[in-house]
Design a protein around this motif. Structure first.
Motif, PDB file in Angstrom:
ATOM      1  N   UNK A 171       0.794  -1.220   0.000  1.00 22.73           N
ATOM      2  CA  UNK A 171       0.000   0.000   0.000  1.00 22.73           C
ATOM      3  C   UNK A 171       0.826   1.268   0.000  1.00 22.73           C
ATOM      4  N   UNK A 172       2.085   1.161  -0.356  1.00 21.12           N
ATOM      5  CA  UNK A 172       2.987   2.318  -0.377  1.00 21.12           C
ATOM      6  C   UNK A 172       2.997   2.939  -1.775  1.00 21.12           C
ATOM      7  N   UNK A 173       2.030   3.793  -2.014  1.00 21.90           N
ATOM      8  CA  UNK A 173       1.833   4.394  -3.335  1.00 21.90           C
ATOM      9  C   UNK A 173       3.038   5.229  -3.759  1.00 21.90           C
ATOM     10  N   UNK A 174       3.580   6.016  -2.829  1.00 25.05           N
ATOM     11  CA  UNK A 174       4.724   6.867  -3.180  1.00 25.05           C
ATOM     12  C   UNK A 174       5.940   6.018  -3.583  1.00 25.05           C
ATOM     13  N   UNK A 175       6.206   4.947  -2.850  1.00 29.12           N
ATOM     14  CA  UNK A 175       7.334   4.068  -3.188  1.00 29.12           C
ATOM     15  C   UNK A 175       7.095   3.377  -4.531  1.00 29.12           C
ATOM     16  N   UNK A 176       5.859   2.999  -4.795  1.00 27.95           N
ATOM     17  CA  UNK A 176       5.530   2.376  -6.087  1.00 27.95           C
ATOM     18  C   UNK A 176       5.738   3.370  -7.222  1.00 27.95           C
ATOM     19  N   UNK A 177       5.335   4.623  -6.990  1.00 28.65           N
ATOM     20  CA  UNK A 177       5.524   5.656  -8.014  1.00 28.65           C
ATOM     21  C   UNK A 177       7.009   5.906  -8.265  1.00 28.65           C
ATOM     22  N   UNK A 178       7.805   5.889  -7.211  1.00 31.28           N
ATOM     23  CA  UNK A 178       9.255   6.074  -7.357  1.00 31.28           C
ATOM     24  C   UNK A 178       9.859   4.927  -8.163  1.00 31.28           C
ATOM     25  N   UNK A 179       9.408   3.706  -7.872  1.00 30.91           N
ATOM     26  CA  UNK A 179       9.904   2.540  -8.616  1.00 30.91           C
ATOM     27  C   UNK A 179       9.502   2.636 -10.086  1.00 30.91           C
ATOM     28  N   UNK A 180       8.266   3.059 -10.340  1.00 30.90           N
ATOM     29  CA  UNK A 180       7.817   3.206 -11.723  1.00 30.90           C
ATOM     30  C   UNK A 180       8.620   4.279 -12.453  1.00 30.90           C
ATOM     31  N   UNK A 181       8.946   5.355 -11.757  1.00 25.09           N
ATOM     32  CA  UNK A 181       9.764   6.394 -12.377  1.00 25.09           C
ATOM     33  C   UNK A 181      11.154   5.855 -12.740  1.00 25.09           C
ATOM     34  N   UNK A 182      11.706   5.011 -11.888  1.00 22.02           N
ATOM     35  CA  UNK A 182      12.985   4.370 -12.212  1.00 22.02           C
ATOM     36  C   UNK A 182      12.868   3.477 -13.434  1.00 22.02           C
ATOM     37  N   UNK A 183      11.761   2.750 -13.528  1.00 21.69           N
ATOM     38  CA  UNK A 183      11.508   1.904 -14.705  1.00 21.69           C
ATOM     39  C   UNK A 183      11.416   2.795 -15.945  1.00 21.69           C
ATOM     40  N   UNK A 184      10.675   3.887 -15.831  1.00 21.86           N
ATOM     41  CA  UNK A 184      10.492   4.799 -16.964  1.00 21.86           C
ATOM     42  C   UNK A 184      11.841   5.312 -17.484  1.00 21.86           C
ATOM     43  N   UNK A 185      12.714   5.682 -16.569  1.00 22.71           N
ATOM     44  CA  UNK A 185      14.029   6.197 -16.981  1.00 22.71           C
ATOM     45  C   UNK A 185      14.856   5.120 -17.677  1.00 22.71           C
ATOM     46  N   UNK A 186      14.815   3.907 -17.176  1.00 24.54           N
ATOM     47  CA  UNK A 186      15.573   2.824 -17.812  1.00 24.54           C
ATOM     48  C   UNK A 186      14.962   2.419 -19.150  1.00 24.54           C
ATOM     49  N   UNK A 187      13.643   2.476 -19.244  1.00 22.67           N
ATOM     50  CA  UNK A 187      12.989   2.201 -20.527  1.00 22.67           C
ATOM     51  C   UNK A 187      13.386   3.274 -21.541  1.00 22.67           C
ATOM     52  N   UNK A 188      13.458   4.521 -21.104  1.00 22.65           N
ATOM     53  CA  UNK A 188      13.893   5.601 -22.000  1.00 22.65           C
ATOM     54  C   UNK A 188      15.309   5.317 -22.523  1.00 22.65           C
ATOM     55  N   UNK A 189      16.199   4.914 -21.624  1.00 20.62           N
ATOM     56  CA  UNK A 189      17.553   4.560 -22.034  1.00 20.62           C
ATOM     57  C   UNK A 189      17.525   3.433 -23.061  1.00 20.62           C
ATOM     58  N   UNK A 190      16.760   2.374 -22.781  1.00 17.38           N
ATOM     59  CA  UNK A 190      16.715   1.249 -23.707  1.00 17.38           C
ATOM     60  C   UNK A 190      16.057   1.625 -25.032  1.00 17.38           C
ATOM     61  N   UNK A 191      15.096   2.525 -24.997  1.00 21.06           N
ATOM     62  CA  UNK A 191      14.461   2.966 -26.232  1.00 21.06           C
ATOM     63  C   UNK A 191      15.466   3.717 -27.109  1.00 21.06           C
ATOM     64  N   UNK A 192      16.255   4.588 -26.508  1.00 23.50           N
ATOM     65  CA  UNK A 192      17.297   5.308 -27.247  1.00 23.50           C
ATOM     66  C   UNK A 192      18.313   4.315 -27.813  1.00 23.50           C
ATOM     67  N   UNK A 193      18.746   3.367 -26.978  1.00 21.28           N
ATOM     68  CA  UNK A 193      19.696   2.352 -27.451  1.00 21.28           C
ATOM     69  C   UNK A 193      19.084   1.489 -28.556  1.00 21.28           C
TER      70      UNK A 193
END
Length: 153
Positions: free
Chosen positions: A116-138
């Motif tokens: 039930x930790x929404x803020x921690x889940x959002x932080x984890x999703x933001x980390x995923x988003x940044x890594x997906x952006x990196x992989x998309x560029x690559x």
């Protein structure tokens, strides 16, 4: 047989790169615009979980077909073009990034949601988003190497 390997290789690329593009530029903005975090985060986690399974299968197909094409060329006495080596190097980095997303970041998001930790889940999703952006560029770089790089060989 090379054409079959190439077809399988390209199908896997379309699934992975196209899926990242869709998730990043279509699904995520629509989810942000229409859902509040308590609804958005579980939906994104579930969608990404399904996508990551598809990516894992695509990676198996990508690496298998790529290695098969390398082997086929070697058996025929040929030397792989430099662009193939560069694609393989970028693919290795992309694979490592995906493994971090799939085995670390996404489970962290799922755990936070379960607790039930929404803020921690959002932080984890933001980390995923940044890594997906990196992989998309690559991924786009790899496509450029595969097409334009052929001219330099």
């Amino acid at each position: 047989m090379r054409e079959v390997w190439l077809l399988l290789h390209l199908v896997a690329v379309v699934i992975w790169i196209g899926g990242m593009f869709f998730a990043h530029f279509c699904m995520r903005p629509a989810a942000v615009a229409t859902l509040e975090p308590p609804q958005r985060l579980p939906m994104m986690s579930a969608a990404l979980g399904r996508f990551f399974v598809a990516v894992a299968w695509s990676l198996a197909l990508l690496w298998g077909s790529g290695i098969a094409m390398f082997a086929q060329l070697s058996v025929a006495g040929g030397k792989p073009p430099m662009s193939w080596n560069l694609m393989a190097a970028i693919a290795l980095v992309m694979t490592a990034v995906f493994v971090v997303i799939w085995l670390r970041r996404h489970p962290a998001m799922q755990s936070a949601l379960a607790a039930g930790e929404i803020k921690a889940a959002a932080t984890a999703l933001d980390g995923i988003r940044k890594l997906v952006t990196l992989n998309l560029v690559l991924g786009f770089l790899t496509i450029a190497v595969a097409t334009v790089g052929r001219l330099a060989n």
